[in-house]
Structure formats: structure tokens, C-alpha cells
Design an enzyme around this catalytic site. Structure first.
Site, PDB file in Angstrom:
ATOM      1  N   LYS A 159      -5.946  -7.054   4.556  1.00 25.86           N
ATOM      2  CA  LYS A 159      -5.562  -7.279   3.152  1.00 25.86           C
ATOM      3  C   LYS A 159      -6.711  -8.050   2.514  1.00 25.86           C
ATOM      4  O   LYS A 159      -6.702  -9.281   2.440  1.00 25.86           O
ATOM      5  CB  LYS A 159      -4.244  -8.058   3.094  1.00 25.86           C
ATOM      6  CG  LYS A 159      -3.079  -7.208   2.551  1.00 25.86           C
ATOM      7  CD  LYS A 159      -1.785  -7.979   2.522  1.00 25.86           C
ATOM      8  CE  LYS A 159      -0.992  -7.756   1.256  1.00 25.86           C
ATOM      9  NZ  LYS A 159      -0.397  -6.432   1.102  1.00 25.86           N
TER      10      LYS A 159
HETATM   11  C1  LIG Z   1       0.575  -5.431   1.197  1.00 22.91           C
HETATM   12  C2  LIG Z   1       0.453  -3.967   1.074  1.00 22.91           C
HETATM   13  C3  LIG Z   1       1.442  -3.077   1.521  1.00 22.91           C
HETATM   14  C4  LIG Z   1       2.780  -3.542   2.022  1.00 22.91           C
HETATM   15  O1  LIG Z   1       2.676  -4.325   3.160  1.00 22.91           O
HETATM   16  P1  LIG Z   1       3.872  -5.268   3.593  1.00 22.91           P
HETATM   17  O2  LIG Z   1       3.362  -5.918   4.816  1.00 22.91           O
HETATM   18  O3  LIG Z   1       5.039  -4.424   3.828  1.00 22.91           O
HETATM   19  O4  LIG Z   1       4.091  -6.226   2.477  1.00 22.91           O
HETATM   20  C5  LIG Z   1       1.184  -1.720   1.471  1.00 22.91           C
HETATM   21  N1  LIG Z   1       0.035  -1.240   0.958  1.00 22.91           N
HETATM   22  C6  LIG Z   1      -0.931  -2.053   0.493  1.00 22.91           C
HETATM   23  C7  LIG Z   1      -2.164  -1.474  -0.058  1.00 22.91           C
HETATM   24  C8  LIG Z   1      -0.733  -3.434   0.518  1.00 22.91           C
HETATM   25  O5  LIG Z   1      -1.666  -4.234   0.037  1.00 22.91           O
END
Ligand SMILES: *Cc1c(COP(=O)(O)O)cnc(C)c1O
Length: 306
Positions: A159
Site C-alpha cells: 500500500k
Molecule cells: C486498501 C486497498 C484495498 C482493500 O484492502 P483491504 O485490506 O480489504 O482494506 C483494495 N485495493 C486497493 C487498491 C487498496 O488500496
């Protein structure tokens, strides 16, 4: 309520909201290399707060930092303490939690390596990310003209702050075109995910979702797969094109912010009102994060808001 809270955790201690500032020459502000998480706390039956899958989120955070070669001065356990301390001090049981790790001021330029690494943890009140109406009746989505990152142009399972330019551009475009959210296709044209949510499609009682290759491996995605398998529903992690969405019986998005959001229309093809599988996953997810389902209880970290 907006994004305000009483305190934000910065580099190991709580500071008043108004004092949580950074310098404009912070390296991450210029080049986007930094990592973050999105976590949620839910009120529990006994009135306390409970963070869903806190360890899983913090593990992904430290993994993201490692992949970006950011050396963290905190252990995962210290970051966990930081999250709980922030929640307790702000007295919030029902909120979103945003840890962010970034490079501060020092040297400029893409090759700068020795800038200090900072971490902040903020909490705020965040209702339904894609709207109350969206959660109830489903949203309308459009395939984006922007392509998801090629698997080798970034670190898809991290992320990373800079990745979200692609998501923001797609989201703006979809909203400007009158839709609620964008669906991103990858470089080969396969369905990848929403701009910040993973995607599921159901047909004839069988569910499919793209594999974690060119998408963010969502923690909610994992939970959804577990919920479905618990119910004996078949789930396939496989690639598919946008046409699979056009003929799906049900489509829904999953994410910590979006939770389980049904999709009722894709590129002007009607999917319909939220179906039985979507409804069931929504219900189990809500009950689970609220501490009402035994097999999901071990994933909740409790705390007492002050
Ligand atoms: C954070 C995110 C998600 C969802 O992830 P979770 O862990 O379920 O919150 C999906 N796709 C992207 C691009 C993200 O940044």
C-alpha cells in the site's frame, strides 16, 4: 464529524490534532514513496472497541515498508501499541484508523537514502465510504480508461502512497461521468479491482475474484473468501474480462473502507439489486466485525475508549 480527533500519534507520542504537522520539504510529499494502512474499529457487544484484523494490517504495513526499503524504527508490536493508544486517547470505538509511514526532510532527489522515517497514526469517524445508499442498494460503476499498474511497474502488494495517483485519476473520471466508482483493468485487459477495493463476481452460485498478482491483496478480500467457504460456496481466484461482469448475477466490492458494497450496474449493463450471496456476505461481515460470530472473534483486538 469530519477527520478531526483530539490526538494524533507521531513518532511514538500523542500530540494534539492541531500540532500534527510536517515540513513542506518532506521527501514523501515530493516523490510519493511512503506506505500506509486503512483499518477499522467497531463497537463490540460489551460497549468496548474492537479493531478488526489489526495484526494482519500491521504486518502488511511493515511488509510494505520493507519492500520500499524504508527502515522502520518501530517494531510491529510498537505500532500496535501506538494504534491502541491513539484509539483509547481519542475515545473512539467506531472509526477508521490510518497509520502512515513517510520520509521526512533532509536531502532532496530521487536517490536520497538517509532521510528520517516518520510514522503517524490518526483516527477519524468514517461512515459508509461509498455511501449509505450504495451499501443498501448497490452502486453504479464504469470500467476506467486508466489502466491498473503493470505488475512490474510498482509493488502491487504494497500500500504505497504514490500508487494512488492512478486510483484518484480513475475515481475522478468515473464520478465526472456520473458513476459512483471505477473498475480498473490490468495491462492485459483483465479485471483487476476498484480504485481502493477488491472485486467479486457471482454467476450460478459460483464466485470468482482476480488472484493477488496485479491487485492489492485485500484483508477484507481474504475475509470474504473465508466467509463464502464457511458457507460451502465455491470461490475461484482467477482472471476474467469485463464481459464476465456484464453477465454476472451479482457483483460486489470489498475493502476496509468500503466494507461490502454491492454493484448494481456495470458500464450501463444492469446487474440488479443486491442478491442473496452479497447480502449474506454483508451480514456475516457486519456481525463478525461487531463481535457476534465465534469463528471471527479471534481477529478482534479489544480496547477500552477513555
Ligand atoms: C486498501 C486497498 C484495498 C482493500 O484492502 P483491504 O485490506 O480489504 O482494506 C483494495 N485495493 C486497493 C487498491 C487498496 O488500496
Amino acid at each position: 464529524m469530519g477527520i478531526e480527533s483530539k490526538y494524533i500519534w507521531m513518532d511514538g507520542k500523542l500530540v494534539p490534532f492541531a500540532d500534527a504537522k510536517v515540513h513542506v520539504l518532506s521527501h514523501t510529499l515530493h516523490y510519493g514513496l511512503g506506505v500506509f494502512e486503512g483499518i477499522r474499529s467497531y463497537p463490540q457487544p460489551d460497549g468496548s472497541g474492537g479493531v478488526f484484523k489489526l495484526d494482519e494490517h500491521l504486518r502488511r504495513l511493515t511488509d510494505s515498508a520493507k519492500m520500499c526499503r524504508m527502515d522502520l524504527p518501530w517494531t510491529q508490536a510498537q505500532l500496535k501499541e501506538g494504534c491502541l493508544e491513539t484509539l483509547e486517547a481519542n475515545g473512539m470505538a467506531d472509526c477508521y484508523i490510518r497509520p502512515i509511514i513517510f520520509f521526512g526532510m533532509g536531502k532532496m532527489g530521487l536517490g536520497a537514502r538517509d532521510n528520517p522515517v516518520h510514522c503517524a497514526i490518526a483516527v477519524w469517524d468514517w461512515g459508509k465510504y461509498l455511501g449509505d445508499e450504495g451499501i443498501r442498494n448497490g452502486i453504479r460503476v464504469q470500467t476506467s480508461t486508466f489502466t491498473r499498474h503493470h505488475v512490474n511497474s510498482n509493488l502491487q502488494r504494497a500500500k504505497v502512497i504514490g500508487h494512488y495517483v492512478n486510483s484518484v485519476l480513475a475515481r475522478y473520471e468515473a464520478i465526472d461521468n456520473g458513476f459512483d466508482e471505477a473498475i480498473m483493468l490490468d495491462g492485459s485487459g483483465h479485471v483487476a479491482e476498484g480504485t481502493g477495493e477488491n472485486l467479486f463476481a457471482c454467476r450460478d452460485g459460483v464466485v470468482k475474484t482476480p488472484p493477488v498478482v496485479n491487485i492489492l491483496g485485500g484483508i477484507t478480500r481474504r475475509t470474504v473468501i473465508d466467509i463464502l467457504r464457511h458457507d460451502g460456496v465455491q470461490v475461484h481466484e482467477m482472471q476474467f474480462g469485463r464481459d464476465a461482469l456484464y453477465v454476472a448475477d451479482e457483483v460486489f466490492l470489498s475493502g476496509t473502507a468500503a466494507e461490502i458494497t454491492p454493484v448494481r450496474e456495470v458500464d450501463r449493463r444492469t446487474v440488479g439489486t443486491p442478491g442473496a450471496i452479497t447480502r449474506r456476505v454483508q451480514q456475516v461481515y457486519q456481525d463478525g466485525v461487531s463481535g457476534k460470530i465465534d469463528w471471527m472473534k479471534p481477529y478482534i483486538t479489544g480496547f477500552r475508549p477513555k
